[in-house]
Every structure is written in structure tokens, then in C-alpha cells.
Design an enzyme around this catalytic site. Structure first.
Site, PDB file in Angstrom:
ATOM      1  N   GLU A   1     -22.788   1.654 -47.001  1.00 12.98           N
ATOM      2  CA  GLU A   1     -22.268   0.791 -48.066  1.00 12.98           C
ATOM      3  C   GLU A   1     -20.796   1.109 -48.351  1.00 12.98           C
ATOM      4  O   GLU A   1     -20.372   2.235 -48.124  1.00 12.98           O
ATOM      5  CB  GLU A   1     -23.118   0.934 -49.344  1.00 12.98           C
ATOM      6  CG  GLU A   1     -23.081   2.316 -49.974  1.00 12.98           C
ATOM      7  CD  GLU A   1     -24.025   2.430 -51.183  1.00 12.98           C
ATOM      8  OE1 GLU A   1     -25.222   2.176 -51.038  1.00 12.98           O
ATOM      9  OE2 GLU A   1     -23.524   2.793 -52.255  1.00 12.98           O
TER      10      GLU A   1
ATOM     11  N   HIS B   1     -25.442  -1.155 -55.670  1.00 14.81           N
ATOM     12  CA  HIS B   1     -25.496   0.244 -56.157  1.00 14.81           C
ATOM     13  C   HIS B   1     -25.171   0.311 -57.659  1.00 14.81           C
ATOM     14  O   HIS B   1     -24.203   0.955 -58.068  1.00 14.81           O
ATOM     15  CB  HIS B   1     -24.523   1.127 -55.345  1.00 14.81           C
ATOM     16  CG  HIS B   1     -24.879   2.594 -55.388  1.00 14.81           C
ATOM     17  ND1 HIS B   1     -24.648   3.457 -54.347  1.00 14.81           N
ATOM     18  CD2 HIS B   1     -25.436   3.344 -56.364  1.00 14.81           C
ATOM     19  CE1 HIS B   1     -25.051   4.685 -54.681  1.00 14.81           C
ATOM     20  NE2 HIS B   1     -25.534   4.637 -55.913  1.00 14.81           N
TER      21      HIS B   1
ATOM     22  N   ARG C   1     -30.642   6.365 -51.939  1.00 12.30           N
ATOM     23  CA  ARG C   1     -29.389   6.431 -51.198  1.00 12.30           C
ATOM     24  C   ARG C   1     -29.562   5.655 -49.912  1.00 12.30           C
ATOM     25  O   ARG C   1     -30.670   5.633 -49.351  1.00 12.30           O
ATOM     26  CB  ARG C   1     -29.047   7.874 -50.794  1.00 12.30           C
ATOM     27  CG  ARG C   1     -28.276   8.681 -51.812  1.00 12.30           C
ATOM     28  CD  ARG C   1     -26.824   8.193 -51.962  1.00 12.30           C
ATOM     29  NE  ARG C   1     -26.083   8.989 -52.917  1.00 12.30           N
ATOM     30  CZ  ARG C   1     -26.091   8.801 -54.240  1.00 12.30           C
ATOM     31  NH1 ARG C   1     -26.792   7.841 -54.774  1.00 12.30           N
ATOM     32  NH2 ARG C   1     -25.371   9.573 -55.026  1.00 12.30           N
TER      33      ARG C   1
HETATM   34  C1  GLV Z   1     -25.881   7.210 -58.192  1.00  9.20           C
HETATM   35  O1  GLV Z   1     -26.228   6.767 -57.148  1.00  9.20           O
HETATM   36  C2  GLV Z   1     -25.940   8.604 -58.523  1.00  9.20           C
HETATM   37  O2  GLV Z   1     -26.234   9.432 -57.653  1.00  9.20           O
HETATM   38  O3  GLV Z   1     -25.670   8.916 -59.688  1.00  9.20           O
END
Ligand code: GLV
Length: 329
Positions: free
Chosen positions: A267, A285, A238
Site C-alpha cells: 500500500e 488504512h 497489515r
Molecule cells: C495502524 O495500522 C497502526 O498500526 O496503528
């Protein structure tokens, strides 16, 4: 009357279609990210919601949603939820674990290899028409095979990354809130070490730990200074786990060799200094973004909503409930 739900972002049309068999569904066809005040307005008459990690579900949102019984996140991470506030209001919170483990681990390797072997940097250079001859020292990178891999965060995704390392004959060390039991450690061929030792000894460091106030800036200037100057760092976890400004400085000054980042502080905005340093691979991401896995995540979020709102074999008990204490309320 069918319960009312909000699907807060665009998702696969067939999953929406599945939800309409049970619910009156409001969709967000424009796919705009709703800040809390806007989300609150849309949830005023809703029994449930399907969100992604981009929507913040906090006390303001909950106060405006008196009928809300469940919010199903289409993500394994749920730091966008104020879980305590949801539990206090008796709102079920669910996520989508496991379905993405192997896909995310694959991507961790893609990012690690691209970073250590300078794939995107050399491709940019080639596309710019700068390749006029082969040279012995063009884009020298770091080996993966035989190197030491340090994994911070040894949940199911971290373990899936570790298992893949055997194919590259790597030495794997990990750091985690709690040590794995001996059987899991043996299956992952990984040894538990302290964070300092991991940072000092690893040739490649991968971050796969959940974000919380306690893990904010797990990697900042001090930690980057402990790493080898030849090391690479990959953040799959994250934004906020890495201090992106400190990382950009360390990359510019070559205090570590390179980084691969799939997640960013703030982001979709990316720290401007990360956009100008050459030795970083940047992806938007997408670690869980295989077609099959994203569909699996959407369907699991739908399963959670359907069960939470009283339908199917799991009626009243969604399969991925994060706050089971709400069930008695
Ligand atoms: C993606 O970042 C998730 O947490 O599934």
C-alpha cells in the site's frame, strides 16, 4: 540548546506546537513519504524522530544518524522498524498501543457488516442508475447475528472485537500465538481453536494479528480453500498477512463470498485484480481514523518523544518503550 527532532509526516498542528516547547522541530509540510535514504539525510543531526508506519527505520537510516536516541511511531504496529538494529544501536523505539483499540474494533465491525451485507457493492450499483425495481434476490448477503466469528490475533483489538460480538449473539472462536487466560476468554466469550478449525468453521474471519516474517501470508491460497464458500474475510491488520493476489483469485472465482480490506500488500498501491472484483470492500488504512483517536495517537507519540529525550515525569522512560533493554546502555 533544545534537542532536535524530525516529525517525518504531517500531523495535527497543535501537537507540533506542543513539541516545539521542548524541541527544535523539523516538519515535513509537503507530507512526502521519505524512503530510507532521504530519511537518513534528515536524521543526520537529530536526537529523535516521530514516524508513521509508512517510514522504514532500518540499519541504513540508523548508521547515518549518530545522535539519534528515539524513534516514536504513531501506530501500534511497528513492522516498519528494524527493532533489533535499533536496540543494537541503543535507539529507543516506541509505539501507540491501547489508545486505538476501541476505535479500531468499531471499524472492524463496520467493515465486516459492509462486506457481509454488500453495502458498497449495492451502493455503486444504485449510483450507476441500475435500480429499476425491487427484487427478492437483490444483493443477498450473509447474516451476522447468530453466525460464527473467527478472530485470528487475539490481542487487545481482537478482544474488543470479540466483546462486541455478544450483541449479535455470535459464536466466537479465536486463534492466537498463545491462548488467553480463562478470565479473559470468559470476558470475550470466545473459545480457542486451531487455525484449521477456525478457517473451516467460521462464517466470518477477522485478521488482527501483527505482521512479521512469521505471519507473512497467514492467509494464502491453501487457507482460502479451507474457508466456507459463503464466508467473508476481513483484514484490519497489515498488508502482507493476506496474499492479495490469491485473495483476488478466490473472490473472482467465488471460492469465498466476499472480503473487506483496510490494509494491502505494497500500500498505497492496491493489487489491480482487487480493484476489478465486485465482492470486496476496500478502505485506505483508516481503521484507527476517528478524529479523537488519531489525535490521541499523535499525542501519545509526542509523550513518548518528550519522555525519551528527558522531559516530564517519565523522563528517560517513555511510556510505550518497545525495547527496554536499551535503557541500561
Ligand atoms: C495502524 O495500522 C497502526 O498500526 O496503528
Amino acid at each position: 540548546m533544545k534537542p532536535k527532532i524530525l516529525v517525518a509526516r504531517a500531523i495535527f498542528p497543535d501537537v507540533i506546537e506542543r513539541l516545539t516547547r521542548y524541541f527544535e522541530v523539523e516538519t515535513n509540510d509537503a507530507d512526502v513519504i521519505m524512503p530510507p535514504a532521504q530519511l537518513a539525510a534528515h536524521l543526520a543531526d537529530k536526537d529523535g524522530a516521530l514516524t508513521t508506519a509508512s517510514e522504514r527505520v532500518d540499519a541504513t537510516v540508523l548508521a547515518a544518524a549518530p545522535k539519534l536516541r528515539v524513534v516514536a511511531n504513531m501506530a501500534v504496529g511497528y513492522n516498519n522498524f528494524d527493532l533489533d538494529a535499533m536496540t543494537a544501536k541503543g535507539v529507543m523505539a516506541t509505539n501507540t498501543p491501547d489508545v486505538l483499540n476501541e476505535t479500531t474494533a468499531d471499524f472492524g465491525w463496520a467493515l465486516l457488516m459492509a462486506t457481509a451485507r454488500r453495502i458498497t457493492e449495492s451502493e455503486r450499483w444504485l449510483r450507476e442508475g441500475r435500480w429499476d425495481k425491487w427484487a427478492y434476490d437483490m444483493f443477498l448477503g450473509a447474516d451476522i447475528h447468530g453466525a460464527t466469528l473467527g478472530i485470528i490475533g487475539m490481542g487487545r483489538i481482537g478482544q474488543a472485537i470479540a466483546r462486541r460480538a455478544a450483541g449479535f449473539n455470535m459464536h466466537v472462536v479465536y486463534h492466537n500465538r498463545s491462548r488467553l487466560d480463562a478470565t479473559l476468554e470468559a470476558a470475550c466469550k470466545a473459545s480457542y481453536v486451531g487455525k484449521d478449525e477456525l478457517l473451516r468453521s467460521a462464517d466470518h474471519v477477522i485478521l488482527v494479528l501483527p505482521y512479521s516474517a512469521a505471519t507473512h501470508h497467514t492467509i494464502g491460497a491453501a487457507e482460502l480453500a479451507q474457508m466456507k464458500p459463503t464466508a467473508t474475510l476481513v483484514n484490519l491488520a497489515r498488508g502482507g498477512i493476506v496474499d492479495d493476489a490469491a485473495l483476488a483469485r478466490a473472490l473472482a472465482e467465488k471460492r469465498i463470498a466476499a472480503a473487506g480490506l483496510d490494509v494491502f500488500e505494497g500500500e498505497p498501491n492496491v493489487h489491480p485484480d482487487l480493484l476489478t472484483v465486485p465482492n470486496v470492500v476496500l478502505t485506505p488504512h483508516i481503521a484507527s481514523a476517528s478524529a479523537a483517536t488519531r489525535r490521541g495517537m499523535a499525542n501519545l507519540a509526542a509523550d513518548n518523544l518528550i519522555a525519551a529525550l528527558g522531559f516530564g515525569a517519565d523522563a528517560g522512560r517513555p511510556p510505550c518503550l518497545l525495547n527496554p533493554s536499551v535503557l541500561g546502555k
